[in-house]
Write an enzyme that holds these catalytic residues in place. Structure first.
Site, mmCIF file in Angstrom:
data_model
loop_
_atom_site.group_PDB
_atom_site.id
_atom_site.type_symbol
_atom_site.label_atom_id
_atom_site.label_comp_id
_atom_site.label_asym_id
_atom_site.label_seq_id
_atom_site.Cartn_x
_atom_site.Cartn_y
_atom_site.Cartn_z
ATOM 1 N N GLY A 46 0.830 -1.191 0.000
ATOM 2 C CA GLY A 46 0.000 0.000 0.000
ATOM 3 C C GLY A 46 0.866 1.244 0.000
ATOM 4 N N GLN A 51 2.906 10.013 1.350
ATOM 5 C CA GLN A 51 4.198 9.314 1.316
ATOM 6 C C GLN A 51 5.026 9.679 0.088
ATOM 7 O OE1 GLN A 51 2.303 5.263 2.242
ATOM 8 N NE2 GLN A 51 4.306 5.121 3.219
ATOM 9 N N CYS A 88 5.745 -0.228 7.192
ATOM 10 C CA CYS A 88 5.382 0.944 6.389
ATOM 11 C C CYS A 88 6.596 1.353 5.567
ATOM 12 C CB CYS A 88 4.961 2.087 7.314
ATOM 13 S SG CYS A 88 4.541 3.602 6.448
ATOM 14 N N LEU A 89 6.372 1.686 4.307
ATOM 15 C CA LEU A 89 7.485 2.083 3.442
ATOM 16 C C LEU A 89 8.144 3.374 3.928
ATOM 17 C CD1 LEU A 89 5.959 1.262 -0.057
ATOM 18 C CD2 LEU A 89 7.683 -0.050 1.200
ATOM 19 N N HIS A 130 -4.435 1.070 7.440
ATOM 20 C CA HIS A 130 -3.102 1.675 7.493
ATOM 21 C C HIS A 130 -2.994 2.846 6.506
ATOM 22 C CE1 HIS A 130 1.462 1.219 7.750
ATOM 23 N NE2 HIS A 130 1.296 2.028 6.732
ATOM 24 N N GLU A 131 -3.442 2.610 5.265
ATOM 25 C CA GLU A 131 -3.313 3.661 4.237
ATOM 26 C C GLU A 131 -4.246 4.832 4.534
ATOM 27 O OE1 GLU A 131 -0.744 3.506 2.577
ATOM 28 O OE2 GLU A 131 -0.399 1.392 3.010
ATOM 29 N N HIS A 134 -2.846 7.188 7.008
ATOM 30 C CA HIS A 134 -1.847 8.116 6.452
ATOM 31 C C HIS A 134 -2.477 9.437 6.017
ATOM 32 C CE1 HIS A 134 2.085 6.206 6.205
ATOM 33 N NE2 HIS A 134 1.578 5.086 5.735
HETATM 34 NI NI NI Z 1 2.488 3.247 5.631
#
Ligand code: NI
Length: 144
Positions: A46, A51, A88-89, A130-131, A134
């Site tokens: 995701g 991000q 998480c990236l 999660h997304e 953000h």
């Molecule tokens: Ni994330």
């Protein structure tokens, strides 16, 4: 399409409330294409617009069963509970157990502005939560 730079934890852009996406135009299509390419290149499941430095309510999810593009997503129902590993990236090389709903229903718009609803359970529900977090400046490490 282009791979965009992924912002890392510590950058203020990850802590902002994103604005509603009002224009369903070529710019949004390019953003969504780039976000998917960036997510796949980073081997994530995701990615949310902040991000890549864009403060709009836009995210992509693919847990391995197909790409979902979500514009202005809202969780309309949630139930149950699960505890599982999450990463998480934007928070490299860290994985922690996080409590999430087991089931969620999300209402969103597609890249053309059409409304749709998606129901998901388990890991997919986790990825959606999660997304969407953000988009409100929330990182999973805030939920530990
Ligand atoms: Ni994330």
């Amino acid at each position: 399409m282009a791979i965009r730079n992924i912002v890392k934890v510590g950058d203020d852009v990850l802590r902002k409330i994103c604005r509603t996406q009002l224009n369903f135009d070529e710019k949004l299509a390019i953003l969504l294409d780039d976000m998917a390419e960036t997510m796949y290149a980073a081997e994530g499941v995701g990615l949310a617009a902040p991000q890549v430095g864009i403060l709009r309510r836009v995210c992509v999810v693919d847990i391995g069963d197909g790409l979902i593009e979500l514009v202005n997503p809202v969780i309309t129902e949630k139930s149950g509970e699960q505890i599982g590993n999450e990463g998480c990236l934007s928070v490299p090389e860290r994985f922690e157990e996080v409590k999430r709903p087991m089931n969620v229903t999300v209402r969103a718009q597609d890249r053309n502005g059409n409304n749709f609803t998606i129901s998901a359970e388990g890991f997919k529900a986790r990825a959606l939560c999660h997304e969407i977090d953000h988009l409100d400046g929330i990182l999973y490490i805030d939920r530990l």
